[in-house]
Design a protein around this motif. Structure first.
Motif, PDB file in Angstrom:
ATOM      1  N   THR A   1       0.812  -1.218   0.000  1.00 30.07           N
ATOM      2  CA  THR A   1       0.000   0.000   0.000  1.00 30.07           C
ATOM      3  C   THR A   1       0.849   1.273   0.000  1.00 30.07           C
ATOM      4  OG1 THR A   1      -0.151   0.124   2.431  1.00 30.07           O
ATOM      5  CG2 THR A   1      -1.803  -1.204   1.289  1.00 30.07           C
TER       6      THR A   1
ATOM      7  N   SER B   1     -11.232  -7.714  -3.878  1.00 33.74           N
ATOM      8  CA  SER B   1     -11.176  -6.296  -4.236  1.00 33.74           C
ATOM      9  C   SER B   1     -10.188  -5.553  -3.344  1.00 33.74           C
ATOM     10  CB  SER B   1     -12.563  -5.663  -4.116  1.00 33.74           C
ATOM     11  OG  SER B   1     -13.062  -5.803  -2.787  1.00 33.74           O
ATOM     12  N   TYR B   2     -10.053  -6.024  -2.097  1.00 32.17           N
ATOM     13  CA  TYR B   2      -9.080  -5.364  -1.228  1.00 32.17           C
ATOM     14  C   TYR B   2      -7.672  -5.478  -1.800  1.00 32.17           C
ATOM     15  CZ  TYR B   2      -6.015  -4.159   2.564  1.00 32.17           C
ATOM     16  OH  TYR B   2      -5.017  -3.560   3.293  1.00 32.17           O
TER      17      TYR B   2
ATOM     18  N   GLY C   1      -3.277  -1.052  -6.228  1.00 30.33           N
ATOM     19  CA  GLY C   1      -3.536   0.203  -6.925  1.00 30.33           C
ATOM     20  C   GLY C   1      -3.096   1.403  -6.109  1.00 30.33           C
ATOM     21  N   LEU C   2      -3.365   1.374  -4.818  1.00 26.39           N
ATOM     22  CA  LEU C   2      -2.960   2.477  -3.942  1.00 26.39           C
ATOM     23  C   LEU C   2      -1.451   2.615  -3.896  1.00 26.39           C
ATOM     24  CD1 LEU C   2      -3.510   4.637  -1.810  1.00 26.39           C
ATOM     25  CD2 LEU C   2      -3.656   2.820  -0.098  1.00 26.39           C
TER      26      LEU C   2
ATOM     27  N   ARG D   1      -6.781  -5.800  -4.938  1.00 21.99           N
ATOM     28  CA  ARG D   1      -6.661  -4.905  -6.098  1.00 21.99           C
ATOM     29  C   ARG D   1      -6.516  -3.457  -5.649  1.00 21.99           C
ATOM     30  NH1 ARG D   1     -10.606  -8.586  -7.798  1.00 21.99           N
ATOM     31  NH2 ARG D   1     -12.308  -7.186  -7.241  1.00 21.99           N
ATOM     32  N   HIS D   2      -7.272  -3.077  -4.637  1.00 25.29           N
ATOM     33  CA  HIS D   2      -7.181  -1.702  -4.126  1.00 25.29           C
ATOM     34  C   HIS D   2      -5.812  -1.440  -3.499  1.00 25.29           C
ATOM     35  CE1 HIS D   2     -11.855  -1.434  -3.718  1.00 25.29           C
ATOM     36  NE2 HIS D   2     -11.433  -1.233  -4.957  1.00 25.29           N
TER      37      HIS D   2
ATOM     38  N   VAL E   1      -9.157   4.824   0.207  1.00 30.22           N
ATOM     39  CA  VAL E   1      -7.749   4.848   0.613  1.00 30.22           C
ATOM     40  C   VAL E   1      -7.581   4.651   2.119  1.00 30.22           C
ATOM     41  CG1 VAL E   1      -5.673   6.280   0.723  1.00 30.22           C
ATOM     42  CG2 VAL E   1      -7.075   6.268  -1.352  1.00 30.22           C
TER      43      VAL E   1
ATOM     44  N   ALA F   1      -5.544   6.111  -7.603  1.00 33.51           N
ATOM     45  CA  ALA F   1      -6.414   5.317  -6.741  1.00 33.51           C
ATOM     46  C   ALA F   1      -7.529   6.177  -6.160  1.00 33.51           C
ATOM     47  CB  ALA F   1      -5.590   4.676  -5.617  1.00 33.51           C
TER      48      ALA F   1
ATOM     49  N   SER G   1     -10.028   6.937  -8.765  1.00 36.18           N
ATOM     50  CA  SER G   1     -10.786   5.743  -9.153  1.00 36.18           C
ATOM     51  C   SER G   1     -11.794   5.318  -8.087  1.00 36.18           C
ATOM     52  CB  SER G   1      -9.823   4.583  -9.423  1.00 36.18           C
ATOM     53  OG  SER G   1      -8.919   4.905 -10.469  1.00 36.18           O
TER      54      SER G   1
ATOM     55  N   VAL H   1      -8.320   1.048   3.184  1.00 39.10           N
ATOM     56  CA  VAL H   1      -7.288   0.124   2.716  1.00 39.10           C
ATOM     57  C   VAL H   1      -6.048   0.237   3.597  1.00 39.10           C
ATOM     58  CG1 VAL H   1      -5.704  -0.396   0.813  1.00 39.10           C
ATOM     59  CG2 VAL H   1      -8.106   0.065   0.339  1.00 39.10           C
TER      60      VAL H   1
ATOM     61  N   VAL I   1     -11.051   4.409  -4.904  1.00 40.60           N
ATOM     62  CA  VAL I   1     -10.521   3.456  -3.930  1.00 40.60           C
ATOM     63  C   VAL I   1     -10.642   4.051  -2.527  1.00 40.60           C
ATOM     64  CG1 VAL I   1      -8.449   2.273  -3.109  1.00 40.60           C
ATOM     65  CG2 VAL I   1      -8.932   2.386  -5.559  1.00 40.60           C
TER      66      VAL I   1
END
Length: 336
Positions: A69, A193-194, A200-201, A196-197, A215, A208, A211, A218, A213
């Motif tokens: 992250t 999904s976590y 991405g973050l 992927r997030h 943040v 992110a 999009s 996460v 997310v």
């Protein structure tokens, strides 16, 4: 002069794997140790290495999630020690074993939650927030115990949970716990999904946010996972040591970060796997094992750990340059 051929796809895929350097280093380490120490490939030594690496592996798994992250957790060693103290104190005071073990893991997750909230709600940098937690947790354990180790909590079942008793032979309960942790985190990172997030973050925080997310969520979950893994490691270490010393977990944050990075996680975020954490922890554990077998002073372990980490970072840098060159050559061939 135009290039005549593109790099081998197999070679490119190999270099694209962030764990390639650690695997290569692991193979060399195993070969060298097998030649230098005939007693390396023994059941007793394999059991020792497997059980010793559990602590670093659990911490490295949580650290990997945080690094993905784009954060870092400097408090895992202290959180491990304080969490172990909570569980040991409750069990020594007459609480059921299961309650003490759950309290140990819950304490770790809670301290991770505090880390996450300090970062997301107060806006503190990850480095500062977790460094503060390192000092607070370490100081709290010392003040609470008065510098005296916690004892009197070892029940017969705890010997099994900690791996001191081995009713299943080579495969101890701590090894089983570590396997479950690796599988669960690997599934979460790859198929939810976590995951992927989180990637991405770490890869692009601004994108992110744009999009959608979540943040803050996460980030907080990542630090809770790290804290939970520290709590689990503390639970096992308290049983393995049969006492909880005020200094428990000291220096383990360095080993956790080293194992995660050796395994392919990036300090800049967006990269890392649970499998990579296994490789990184195994490299460090085998290195420590080689030092012990060779009869070298344990003070060399820190130096060797730093050297192994440096080699892994240099390989990562080299592989990044090769990947970038491969992409450029491929694009030039496509337009030739």
């Amino acid at each position: 002069m135009k290039p005549t051929s593109a790099p081998s796809p197999r070679f490119t895929r190999l270099m694209a794997n962030p764990s390639s350097g650690a695997i290569f280093l692991l193979v060399i380490l195993i070969v060298v140790m097998s030649v230098a120490f005939p007693n390396f490939f023994t059941a007793i030594n394999a059991s020792n290495v497997s059980n010793q690496m559990v602590f670093v592996l659990l911490l490295a798994i949580g650290m990997t999630v945080v690094l993905i992250t784009g954060g870092i957790d400097l408090s895992v060693g202290s959180v491990m020690g304080l969490s172990a103290g909570v569980g040991a104190y409750l069990i020594a005071g007459g609480a059921p074993l299961i309650l003490g073990l759950v309290a140990t893991m819950a304490a770790g997750a809670f301290l991770g939650l505090v880390n996450g909230l300090m970062i997301t709600r107060l806006g503190l940098p990850d480095f500062i927030a977790t460094l503060a937690m390192l000092g607070v947790a370490r100081g709290a354990l010392f003040l609470w115990t008065g510098g005296i180790p916690i004892i009197g909590y070892m029940l017969p079942e705890y010997y099994v949970i900690s791996g001191l008793a081995q009713p299943f032979g080579f495969i101890t309960v701590p090894i089983l716990i570590a396997i479950v942790a690796v599988v669960v985190v690997a599934v979460v990172l790859k198929y939810t999904s976590y995951g992927r997030h989180a990637y991405g973050l770490g890869s692009n925080p601004h994108a992110a946010v744009l999009s959608g997310v979540p943040v803050a969520r996460v980030k907080v979950i990542a630090y809770m996972i790290s804290g939970l893994m520290a709590g689990v490691a503390g639970m096992i270490m308290a049983g393995r040591n049969t006492t909880v010393a005020p200094t428990m977990g000291l220096g383990y944050e360095v080993a956790a970060i080293a194992a995660a990075i050796i395994g392919g996680a990036a300090l800049g975020g967006g990269r890392g796997t649970a499998f990579g954490a296994v490789i990184g922890a195994l490299v460090l554990s085998l290195t420590a094992n080689a030092i012990n077998i060779a009869g070298v002073s344990s003070s060399w372990q820190q130096i060797v750990t730093g050297g192994v980490l440096l080699l892994a970072v240099l390989f990562d840098r080299m592989s990044s340059l090769i990947r970038a060159r491969s992409v450029r050559l491929t694009m030039r061939l496509a337009h030739a």
